[in-house]
Design a protein around this motif. Structure first.
Motif, PDB file in Angstrom:
ATOM      1  N   ASP A  49       8.054  57.067  83.685  1.00  9.02           N
ATOM      2  CA  ASP A  49       7.343  58.057  84.487  1.00  9.02           C
ATOM      3  C   ASP A  49       8.229  58.413  85.669  1.00  9.02           C
ATOM      4  N   ILE A  50       8.489  59.700  85.856  1.00  6.53           N
ATOM      5  CA  ILE A  50       9.313  60.137  86.980  1.00  6.53           C
ATOM      6  C   ILE A  50       8.473  60.092  88.244  1.00  6.53           C
ATOM      7  N   ILE A  51       8.955  59.345  89.226  1.00  9.83           N
ATOM      8  CA  ILE A  51       8.266  59.200  90.513  1.00  9.83           C
ATOM      9  C   ILE A  51       8.733  60.284  91.485  1.00  9.83           C
ATOM     10  N   ALA A  52      10.051  60.544  91.515  1.00 15.16           N
ATOM     11  CA  ALA A  52      10.622  61.539  92.420  1.00 15.16           C
ATOM     12  C   ALA A  52      11.922  62.064  91.840  1.00 15.16           C
ATOM     13  N   ILE A  53      12.230  63.320  92.140  1.00 15.69           N
ATOM     14  CA  ILE A  53      13.498  63.934  91.782  1.00 15.69           C
ATOM     15  C   ILE A  53      14.221  64.216  93.093  1.00 15.69           C
ATOM     16  N   PHE A  54      15.443  63.709  93.212  1.00 15.86           N
ATOM     17  CA  PHE A  54      16.190  63.864  94.454  1.00 15.86           C
ATOM     18  C   PHE A  54      16.838  65.244  94.531  1.00 15.86           C
ATOM     19  N   ASP A  55      16.993  65.753  95.748  1.00 19.22           N
ATOM     20  CA  ASP A  55      17.461  67.118  95.973  1.00 19.22           C
ATOM     21  C   ASP A  55      18.889  67.372  95.497  1.00 19.22           C
ATOM     22  N   ALA A  56      19.799  66.447  95.701  1.00 19.61           N
ATOM     23  CA  ALA A  56      21.193  66.660  95.318  1.00 19.61           C
ATOM     24  C   ALA A  56      21.378  66.414  93.823  1.00 19.61           C
ATOM     25  N   SER A  57      22.247  67.206  93.218  1.00 16.24           N
ATOM     26  CA  SER A  57      22.577  67.066  91.809  1.00 16.24           C
ATOM     27  C   SER A  57      24.085  67.082  91.672  1.00 16.24           C
ATOM     28  N   ASP A  58      24.573  66.578  90.542  1.00 16.55           N
ATOM     29  CA  ASP A  58      26.006  66.582  90.272  1.00 16.55           C
ATOM     30  C   ASP A  58      26.291  67.541  89.128  1.00 16.55           C
ATOM     31  N   CYS A  59      27.124  68.537  89.379  1.00 10.70           N
ATOM     32  CA  CYS A  59      27.479  69.514  88.365  1.00 10.70           C
ATOM     33  C   CYS A  59      28.552  68.917  87.459  1.00 10.70           C
ATOM     34  N   ASP A  60      28.282  68.894  86.154  1.00  8.43           N
ATOM     35  CA  ASP A  60      29.261  68.367  85.199  1.00  8.43           C
ATOM     36  C   ASP A  60      30.391  69.353  84.933  1.00  8.43           C
ATOM     37  N   THR A  61      30.213  70.610  85.289  1.00  5.05           N
ATOM     38  CA  THR A  61      31.243  71.618  85.041  1.00  5.05           C
ATOM     39  C   THR A  61      32.303  71.636  86.134  1.00  5.05           C
ATOM     40  N   CYS A  62      31.865  71.737  87.399  1.00  5.96           N
ATOM     41  CA  CYS A  62      32.850  71.790  88.486  1.00  5.96           C
ATOM     42  C   CYS A  62      33.035  70.424  89.156  1.00  5.96           C
ATOM     43  N   ASP A  63      32.357  69.393  88.624  1.00  3.31           N
ATOM     44  CA  ASP A  63      32.535  68.010  89.059  1.00  3.31           C
ATOM     45  C   ASP A  63      32.359  67.848  90.572  1.00  3.31           C
ATOM     46  N   THR A  64      31.231  68.363  91.082  1.00  3.91           N
ATOM     47  CA  THR A  64      30.958  68.256  92.509  1.00  3.91           C
ATOM     48  C   THR A  64      29.464  68.056  92.732  1.00  3.91           C
ATOM     49  N   GLU A  65      29.102  67.442  93.858  1.00  2.00           N
ATOM     50  CA  GLU A  65      27.693  67.359  94.234  1.00  2.00           C
ATOM     51  C   GLU A  65      27.279  68.740  94.714  1.00  2.00           C
ATOM     52  N   THR A  66      26.094  69.163  94.313  1.00  5.33           N
ATOM     53  CA  THR A  66      25.670  70.522  94.618  1.00  5.33           C
ATOM     54  C   THR A  66      24.171  70.586  94.867  1.00  5.33           C
ATOM     55  N   LYS A  67      23.761  71.604  95.530  1.00  6.51           N
ATOM     56  CA  LYS A  67      22.342  71.959  95.622  1.00  6.51           C
ATOM     57  C   LYS A  67      22.077  72.945  94.498  1.00  6.51           C
ATOM     58  N   LEU A  68      20.860  72.988  94.027  1.00  6.21           N
ATOM     59  CA  LEU A  68      20.517  73.860  92.909  1.00  6.21           C
ATOM     60  C   LEU A  68      19.981  75.195  93.400  1.00  6.21           C
ATOM     61  N   ILE A  69      20.283  76.236  92.653  1.00  6.89           N
ATOM     62  CA  ILE A  69      19.694  77.541  92.932  1.00  6.89           C
ATOM     63  C   ILE A  69      18.840  77.930  91.729  1.00  6.89           C
ATOM     64  N   GLU A  70      17.769  78.664  91.995  1.00  9.33           N
ATOM     65  CA  GLU A  70      16.856  79.115  90.955  1.00  9.33           C
ATOM     66  C   GLU A  70      17.179  80.541  90.559  1.00  9.33           C
ATOM     67  N   ARG A  71      17.063  80.807  89.266  1.00  8.28           N
ATOM     68  CA  ARG A  71      17.172  82.172  88.766  1.00  8.28           C
ATOM     69  C   ARG A  71      15.981  82.403  87.839  1.00  8.28           C
ATOM     70  N   PRO A  72      15.309  83.529  87.979  1.00  2.17           N
ATOM     71  CA  PRO A  72      14.156  83.792  87.128  1.00  2.17           C
ATOM     72  C   PRO A  72      14.582  84.061  85.689  1.00  2.17           C
ATOM     73  N   VAL A  73      13.761  83.616  84.758  1.00  5.27           N
ATOM     74  CA  VAL A  73      13.962  83.915  83.348  1.00  5.27           C
ATOM     75  C   VAL A  73      13.193  85.193  83.066  1.00  5.27           C
ATOM     76  N   THR A  74      13.859  86.188  82.533  1.00  2.00           N
ATOM     77  CA  THR A  74      13.203  87.477  82.319  1.00  2.00           C
ATOM     78  C   THR A  74      12.438  87.534  81.007  1.00  2.00           C
ATOM     79  N   SER A  75      12.713  86.599  80.092  1.00  2.00           N
ATOM     80  CA  SER A  75      11.982  86.547  78.828  1.00  2.00           C
ATOM     81  C   SER A  75      11.856  85.095  78.398  1.00  2.00           C
ATOM     82  N   HIS A  76      10.623  84.571  78.307  1.00  2.00           N
ATOM     83  CA  HIS A  76      10.394  83.184  77.909  1.00  2.00           C
ATOM     84  C   HIS A  76      10.914  82.920  76.506  1.00  2.00           C
TER      85      HIS A  76
END
Length: 82
Positions: A49-76
């Motif tokens: 059971d997930i208790i909490a998701i931490f704000d920082a994430s690690d990008c596997d592509t550019c190999d850096t700690e990053t904040k996430l940005i949201e983009r809307p999905v235009t078609s489900h």
């Protein structure tokens, strides 16, 4: 720290939700971004059971700690990102 399903994090989207999003690395825009979580073992359900998701994430592509940005999905159904 962000709670599961909170702002900026996916929960359990349903077809009736007004807006679906994808999460991207702020630096390179990729979606390959695992996040750290705090989880507790649920012996009855035999799952984590997930208790909490931490704000920082690690990008596997550019190999850096990053904040996430949201983009809307235009078609489900097609998974098209704006």
């Amino acid at each position: 720290m962000t709670q599961p399903g909170g702002a900026g994090r996916p929960g359990s989207p349903r077809e009736t939700d007004p807006m679906h999003i994808t999460l991207h690395c702020r630096k390179c825009g990729n979606q390959d971004i695992p996040s750290d979580v705090s989880a507790a073992w649920n012996a009855e359900a035999q799952t984590w059971d997930i208790i909490a998701i931490f704000d920082a994430s690690d990008c596997d592509t550019c190999d850096t700690e990053t904040k996430l940005i949201e983009r809307p999905v235009t078609s489900h159904k097609k998974g098209v990102v704006a």
